[in-house]
Design a protein around this motif. Structure first.
Motif, mmCIF file in Angstrom:
data_model
loop_
_atom_site.group_PDB
_atom_site.id
_atom_site.type_symbol
_atom_site.label_atom_id
_atom_site.label_comp_id
_atom_site.label_asym_id
_atom_site.label_seq_id
_atom_site.Cartn_x
_atom_site.Cartn_y
_atom_site.Cartn_z
ATOM 1 N N HIS A 1 -0.261 -1.764 11.471
ATOM 2 C CA HIS A 1 -1.276 -1.910 10.410
ATOM 3 C C HIS A 1 -2.109 -3.195 10.471
ATOM 4 N N PHE B 1 0.819 -1.221 0.000
ATOM 5 C CA PHE B 1 0.000 0.000 0.000
ATOM 6 C C PHE B 1 0.846 1.260 0.000
ATOM 7 N N CYS B 2 2.173 1.118 0.098
ATOM 8 C CA CYS B 2 3.062 2.279 0.230
ATOM 9 C C CYS B 2 3.709 2.595 -1.115
ATOM 10 N N THR C 1 -2.585 5.259 -3.464
ATOM 11 C CA THR C 1 -1.315 5.213 -4.201
ATOM 12 C C THR C 1 -1.581 4.547 -5.556
ATOM 13 N N PHE D 1 11.311 10.138 11.314
ATOM 14 C CA PHE D 1 11.842 9.328 10.205
ATOM 15 C C PHE D 1 10.677 8.566 9.580
ATOM 16 N N MET D 2 9.808 9.319 8.918
ATOM 17 C CA MET D 2 8.615 8.727 8.306
ATOM 18 C C MET D 2 8.544 9.059 6.826
ATOM 19 N N GLY D 3 9.661 9.455 6.247
ATOM 20 C CA GLY D 3 9.685 9.710 4.812
ATOM 21 C C GLY D 3 9.954 8.417 4.065
ATOM 22 N N SER E 1 5.064 0.765 12.616
ATOM 23 C CA SER E 1 3.988 0.728 11.613
ATOM 24 C C SER E 1 3.375 -0.655 11.641
ATOM 25 N N SER F 1 10.500 5.724 12.958
ATOM 26 C CA SER F 1 9.340 4.941 12.542
ATOM 27 C C SER F 1 9.837 3.726 11.780
ATOM 28 N N THR F 2 9.410 2.552 12.220
ATOM 29 C CA THR F 2 9.893 1.326 11.569
ATOM 30 C C THR F 2 8.751 0.369 11.298
ATOM 31 N N VAL F 3 8.972 -0.415 10.273
ATOM 32 C CA VAL F 3 8.018 -1.425 9.887
ATOM 33 C C VAL F 3 8.140 -2.642 10.834
ATOM 34 N N GLY G 1 11.737 5.138 2.729
ATOM 35 C CA GLY G 1 12.745 4.205 3.219
ATOM 36 C C GLY G 1 12.465 3.651 4.593
ATOM 37 N N GLU G 2 13.202 2.591 4.950
ATOM 38 C CA GLU G 2 13.098 1.975 6.269
ATOM 39 C C GLU G 2 14.351 2.372 7.060
ATOM 40 N N LEU H 1 -5.874 5.356 4.940
ATOM 41 C CA LEU H 1 -4.897 5.084 3.877
ATOM 42 C C LEU H 1 -4.967 6.165 2.800
ATOM 43 N N ASN H 2 -3.804 6.637 2.391
ATOM 44 C CA ASN H 2 -3.735 7.543 1.243
ATOM 45 C C ASN H 2 -3.694 6.703 -0.019
ATOM 46 N N GLU I 1 1.537 2.884 14.391
ATOM 47 C CA GLU I 1 0.912 3.558 13.255
ATOM 48 C C GLU I 1 -0.052 2.553 12.610
#
Ligand code: SAH
Length: 360
Positions: free
Chosen positions: A219, A122-123, A295, A160-162, A217, A194-196, A164-165, A292-293, A259
Motif C-alpha cells: 500500500h 482504511f480497513c 469503510t 487468507f484475505m478475510g 499488503s 496475505s500479510t501486512v 485478521g492478520e 480502496l473500498n 497488494e
C-alpha cells in the motif's frame, strides 16, 4: 502475539485431524475412522448423513464434534458470482467468509482472527480492534462450508484475505494450511497467505515444506507513508520486509505479489509508483491494484478509474507487472470486515436483501 484472555474453548469438528478422530473412535474398528474422515473431509457431509456409520454412532458424534460456524447472515451478489457469510462462533463473536466464482472454479477468502490488532486505518477490521485468534477448526470449516456451497464448481483456491492478520495467528493458520493441503487436497501454490508484513511469520514460512503463495499488503513504497497507512511498518520497515520477502521467494520458488489499495490522492502518486516499481524489480514481484473500498471509519475514497489506469501504466512503463482487480461484491459489503461492521450497526439483525453501496 497471544490473545489477551486465553479461555479454553471446546474443540470443534474440524479441529480433529485423522489421528484425533482415531482417538475419539478408539473403541471402534479402524475402518470407522476412515468412514468418518471420508464423510467429514472428502465429502463434507453432515454427521447424520454419513450413511456408512451406524445411526447411534452418528448421534454420539454429533455431540462430540460440534460445528464451529453458525450462519448468521448470508448474502449473494446480484448475478450470483460472490457469496458472503457472516458466521456466529460458539463464544458469540462473528467472522466473515467470501466465496468468489470464476468460470469453472471458485476461490474462498477466509478469516484468521476475530478482529485484528494491526490497526490499518482504511480497513474495516482494523477499525474494530483485536478480539481473538480463530482456531484451526474454525478456519478449516470456512473452507469446507464454501467448498460445499460452490458445488458443482471446484473450489480451487484459498486466500487468507478475510478478517485478521494470519501471520499473527501462525500456529492455528499453519495447522489449517496443512489440513487444506493434506485433507482437502489443494496444492500449496493455490493457497495464498496475505500479510501486512509480519516479518517473523514470513521467515517462519520460509522454513516450512509447503510453498504457499505469499501476498504482502504493501500500500505504500516509502516508510514515511507506510508508517501512516500500515502502523506495523514502524516495527518492520520496508527494507526489513523486503529482505524477508526475498528470503521467502528464494526458499519457496514462488512469485511474490504486492497488494495495493489505491487511495485517492494518498498512494496513487507518481513518486509512489516509482519506488514501488524499484521494489518490484528487486523482488520480481507482481502488483495487484484495487481501488480502496469505502469503510465507515476512514474519510478518504478510492482512486477513480482513470487514476487507477494511470498508476498501472506508470508501473508497466517501469517494467512492473500490475493487474487491476475488480471490486467484487460491493453490493453485499464484501470488502474486508464490512459485512460485520454493517451488521453490528444494524443491531446484529439479519438483513436478507443486499444493500447497494457506492464504490466512490
Ligand atoms: N491482514 C492481512 C489479510 C487481511 S486483509 C493483510 O493485510 O494482508 C486482505 C486485503 O484487503 C489486504 O491487502 C488489505 O490491505 C486489503 N484491504 C483492507 N481494507 C481494504 C479496503 N477498505 N479497501 C481495499 N482493500 C482493503
Amino acid at each position: 502475539m497471544t490473545a489477551p484472555t486465553r479461555r479454553k474453548r471446546p474443540e470443534t469438528r474440524y479441529d480433529h485431524d485423522r489421528d484425533a478422530l482415531g482417538a475419539l473412535l478408539d473403541q471402534h474398528p479402524t475402518y470407522r475412522v476412515d468412514q468418518l474422515w471420508q464423510g467429514l473431509y472428502a465429502e463434507g457431509l453432515e454427521l447424520e448423513d454419513i450413511s456408512t456409520l451406524p445411526k447411534a454412532l452418528r448421534a454420539d458424534l454429533g455431540e462430540l464434534l460440534p460445528r464451529a460456524l453458525h450462519e448468521r447472515t448470508q448474502r449473494i451478489s446480484e448475478g450470483g458470482e460472490t457469496h458472503k457469510w457472516l458466521w456466529g462462533l460458539a463464544d458469540g463473536d462473528a467472522v466473515e467468509t467470501v466465496l468468489m466464482h470464476y468460470p469453472g472454479r471458485s476461490t474462498v477468502c477466509v478469516s484468521s482472527q476475530a478482529g485484528c490488532a494491526m490497526a490499518c486505518g482504511f480497513c474495516a477490521t482494523g477499525q474494530e480492534g483485536f478480539r481473538r485468534h480463530l482456531t484451526t477448526g474454525e478456519i478449516v470449516e470456512q473452507v469446507i462450508r464454501a467448498r460445499e456451497a460452490a458445488k458443482p464448481r471446484r473450489l480451487s483456491n484459498v486466500v487468507f484475505m478475510g478478517m485478521g492478520e494470519p501471520l499473527a495467528n501462525y500456529d492455528a493458520v499453519w495447522g489449517a494450511v496443512r489440513r487444506i493441503h493434506g485433507d482437502l487436497g489443494l496444492s500449496a501454490r493455490h493457497i495464498t497467505m496475505s500479510t501486512v508484513g509480519v516479518v517473523p511469520g514470513i521467515r517462519r514460512m520460509a522454513e516450512e515444506s509447503l510453498p504457499v503463495s505469499l501476498a504482502v499488503s504493501l500500500h505504500a513504497s516509502t516508510d514515511e507513508l507506510r508508517n501512516e497507512l500500515v502502523p506495523l511498518n514502524k516495527q518492520y520497515p520496508i527494507d526489513v520486509l523486503a529482505e524477508a520477502c526475498a528470503g521467502y521467494v528464494a526458499a519457496s520458488g514462488r512469485r511474490l505479489s504486492f497488494e495495493w489499495a489505491l487511495i485517492d490522492g494518498v498512494n496513487d502518486t507518481r513518486d509512489q509508483a516509482t519506488h514501488l516499481a524499484e521494489l518490484c524489480r528487486e523482488l520480481r514481484a507482481h502488483v495487484n491494484l484495487i481501488p480502496l473500498n469505502p469503510t465507515p471509519g476512514y474519510p478518504t475514497i478510492g482512486t477513480p478509474p482513470e487514476g487507477v489506469a494511470r498508476f498501472q501504466r506508470w508501473l508497466q512503463d517501469a517494467g512492473t507487472n500490475a493487474t487491476i482487480r475488480r471490486n467484487r461484491g460491493t453490493d453485499i459489503d464484501a470488502a474486508c470486515g464490512q459485512l460485520r461492521a454493517s451488521q453490528m450497526k444494524d443491531g446484529g439483525q439479519s438483513v436478507a436483501a443486499p444493500r447497494r453501496r457506492s464504490t466512490r
